[in-house]
Enzyme design. Structure first.
Site, short mmCIF file in Angstrom:
data_model
loop_
_atom_site.label_atom_id
_atom_site.label_comp_id
_atom_site.label_asym_id
_atom_site.label_seq_id
_atom_site.Cartn_x
_atom_site.Cartn_y
_atom_site.Cartn_z
N LYS A 128 37.67 28.43 21.84
CA LYS A 128 36.93 27.65 20.86
C LYS A 128 35.72 27.01 21.53
O LYS A 128 35.83 26.46 22.62
CB LYS A 128 37.83 26.57 20.24
CG LYS A 128 37.19 25.82 19.08
CD LYS A 128 38.18 24.89 18.40
CE LYS A 128 37.54 24.18 17.21
NZ LYS A 128 38.48 23.29 16.50
N GLU A 148 52.31 20.04 5.77
CA GLU A 148 52.41 18.83 4.95
C GLU A 148 53.75 18.71 4.25
O GLU A 148 54.31 17.61 4.15
CB GLU A 148 51.28 18.82 3.91
CG GLU A 148 49.90 18.67 4.50
CD GLU A 148 49.26 19.97 4.95
OE1 GLU A 148 48.12 19.93 5.45
OE2 GLU A 148 49.91 21.03 4.79
N ARG A 165 49.29 19.48 -1.20
CA ARG A 165 50.08 20.62 -0.76
C ARG A 165 51.57 20.29 -0.68
O ARG A 165 52.40 21.19 -0.51
CB ARG A 165 49.57 21.08 0.60
CG ARG A 165 48.15 21.62 0.56
CD ARG A 165 47.46 21.57 1.91
NE ARG A 165 48.09 22.38 2.93
CZ ARG A 165 47.77 23.65 3.20
NH1 ARG A 165 46.83 24.25 2.50
NH2 ARG A 165 48.37 24.30 4.17
#
Length: 595
Positions: A248, A336, A364
């Site tokens: 990244k 979640e 969610r």
């Protein structure tokens, strides 16, 4: 270096005219293009820099847009946007009226599926692949690009589980860089690390056991290896899985070395990578830091306090507690649903659980909030960061539905603090033995009290559940607000004509409402205006209307808030203006009311 290749690429068809030997130059130019624009305009940086080679290789090998490419989350899709006919307008990225920071179907035929939340790519691509097969199109390719943090989510595994028993033509590309926004966590991350280190023999590969044609891990920055494998996989039917390893922030040293900070670094020097620091002296604190520092202070004094966040320790500031009391602060990854039910399980054992989830992400886990928490009346403390309009992340991230979707749930208390001290006090009150679950919603960004740190951790105050207060008296019109949008009203009243005619009431408790005070207000004022930073359908204003109707009041009641449409991206100030809840719009309205 040859002449600029990127300048001649408007779409993937142009890209495919190049030789493989020219692709590294395209990658270098594409990286620099992103760095140059994001350094000035801001946005998500590290994720897109990490997949430059993958992005180019996918569009080079596959026949997009006829072949369907689905990006997970979308933080990494900047290179994709630039290569798919949006290079000339990329500078408008995330700005009002400009292109979205995430893939969006309405924006481009190359954006096959709109994303903003994680772990949807496999299910979406599988749905496309099954549909293609049913239509008799057996040659179309369907590619899902998903990160190692996103694939740990339950929904991603549901998609893998289904795909493995189909003959659908789907390729899952795992972009394994060991980080989402914060570092990836969990046993799956450890497994992937061991695979990368060659410690798991191929016969024990969990992806192969799900009936995928698995290859990898391979270097995601190695063009020859990438293109060779993608061409091979293109010829294979059925579910396939390519595991690539990337870095990244690749190509910008600071972004590689500090991947959390350079996920979305703000403005920075394109040449050196140095972030342009904003002057922060004498500024109010961020609401997330008020939460993080307060829960840490409370946890030091109460050993039953636990903190939970799904993959956002830095964004929620739970990291303060994770650093000092790691045994009672948990990052559960992008999960979640698990976070909510985990909190519920802990609450059954007498623990005091602060479950910090961004408002838009709590959607969610709606079933878990209802069945696992509220139905059992477990006193979980939901801390909903990023409630209201969040700005440039746009429609997928605005936390404007929480009041409406939570207000219908029995047993659940809903509280919206007007400022930092109110947030601190409700966090304190919530751990004093509440018998019900509570949702505390607060916005992204800074508060309104610059001297908060001076007063910080003074004697906390126990808030009376359900109480509202009068902030300003008036004779003609009553303004009812909930949460931090009330500060806009206070400023607007200072600017309007005839402010003496307008009263202002703060209703931090959306549920339960202060029915006694509300009854008095409806009795004393003919005109009522409610203001909120949530949707007007089913929100705070709706609750006021419901009470008025149930008690036979016929006052004139006007509801201000987020209209019945998805709000796009822009600054918070711009979006408040669109919704007519900014200070100037409110001042104009109040001046008219005061006549």
């Amino acid at each position: 270096m040859k002449s600029n290749l990127l300048s001649n690429i408007q779409n993937p068809a142009d890209l495919r005219l190049l030789t493989e030997a020219e692709l590294p130059q395209v990658a270098q130019e594409l990286r620099q293009f992103i760095i140059d624009v994001v350094s000035v305009k801001e946005g998500h940086l590290g994720a897109s820099l990490g997949v430059i080679e993958l992005t180019i290789a996918l569009h080079y090998v596959f026949n997009t847009p006829d072949d369907l490419l689905v990006w997970d989350v979308g933080h990494q899709a900047y290179g994709h946007k630039i290569l798919t006919e949006r290079k000339e307008i990329f500078h408008t990225n995330r700005q009002i009226g400009g292109i979205s920071g995430f893939p969006k179907r309405a924006e481009s035929i190359y954006d096959t599926f709109g994303v903003g939340h994680s772990s949807t790519s496999i299910s979406a691509a599988l749905g496309m692949a099954i549909a293609s097969k049913l239509k008799g199109d057996t040659n179309k390719q369907h590619i899902a690009v998903i990160g190692d943090a996103s694939i740990a989510s339950g929904m991603a595994f549901e998609g893998l589980n289904h795909a493995g028993v189909t003959d659908a033509n789907i390729l899952v590309v795992l972009n394994d860089n060991a980080i989402g926004i914060d570092p990836s966590v969990g046993a799956l991350k450890q497994y992937l690390t061991s695979v990368k280190n060659g410690k798991n023999p191929k016969q024990n590969n969990m992806i192969k056991s799900l009936n995928f044609d698995y290859t990898g891990p391979i270097d995601g920055h190695d063009f020859p290896a990438l293109i060779k494998e993608l061409k091979r996989l293109k010829k294979i039917k059925g579910p396939k899985f390519l595991h690539i390893v990337t870095t990244k922030g690749k190509g910008l040293q600071q972004a590689e070395e500090n991947q959390v900070k350079y996920h979305a670094p703000g403005k920075f020097d394109a040449a050196t990578g140095e972030i342009h620091l904003k002057a922060e002296e004498n500024l109010p604190p961020k609401y997330q830091d008020v939460f993080g520092l307060t829960i840490l202070d409370l946890a030091r004094k109460n050993e039953k306090i636990i903190g939970i966040t799904p993959a956002m320790p830095s964004g929620s500031s739970l990291k303060f507690m994770m650093d000092e009391i790691p045994e009672r602060a948990f990052d559960v990854g992008i999960a979640e649903q698990h976070a909510v039910t985990l909190a519920a399980g802990m609450a059954t054992q007498g623990m005091i659980v602060y479950c910090n989830i961004y408002s838009t992400f709590l959607q969610r886990a709606y079933d878990q909030v209802i069945h696992d928490v509220a139905l059992q009346n477990l006193p979980v403390i939901f801390c909903l960061d990023r409630a209201g309009l969040v700005g440039e992340d746009g429609a997928t991230h605005h936390g404007v539905f929480d009041i409406a979707y939570l207000r219908a749930i029995p047993n659940l208390i809903i509280y919206a603090p007007r400022n930092e001290i109110a947030l601190q006090n409700i966090l304190y009150t919530a751990q004093l033995g509440l018998k019900n679950p509570i949702a505390i919603r607060y916005p992204r960004g800074r508060g309104v009290l610059p001297n908060w740190e001076v007063e910080n951790f003074r004697q906390y105050e126990n808030i009376k559940i359900g109480a509202a207060t009068c902030l300003k008296t008036g004779t003609k019109t009553a303004i009812l607000t909930t949460g931090t949008i009330g500060n806009n009203v206070t400023l607007a009243l200072a600017e309007c004509n005839n402010p003496e005619t307008i009263a202002h009431y703060d209703f931090p408790f959306i549920k339960p409402l202060d029915f006694k005070l509300l009854n008095n207000i409806l009795t004393d004022f003919n005109t009522i205006i409610t203001v909120e930073d949530g949707t007007i359908n089913g929100g705070f204003g709706s609750a006021i209307l419901e009470f008025a109707a149930a008690n036979n009041f016929n006052n004139s009641i006007q509801i201000l808030g987020i209209p019945d449409t998805f709000i796009e991206h822009g600054t918070v100030d711009q979006l408040q203006q669109f919704c007519k809840i900014d200070v100037k719009s409110l001042a104009n309205l109040f001046s008219y009311q005061g006549k």
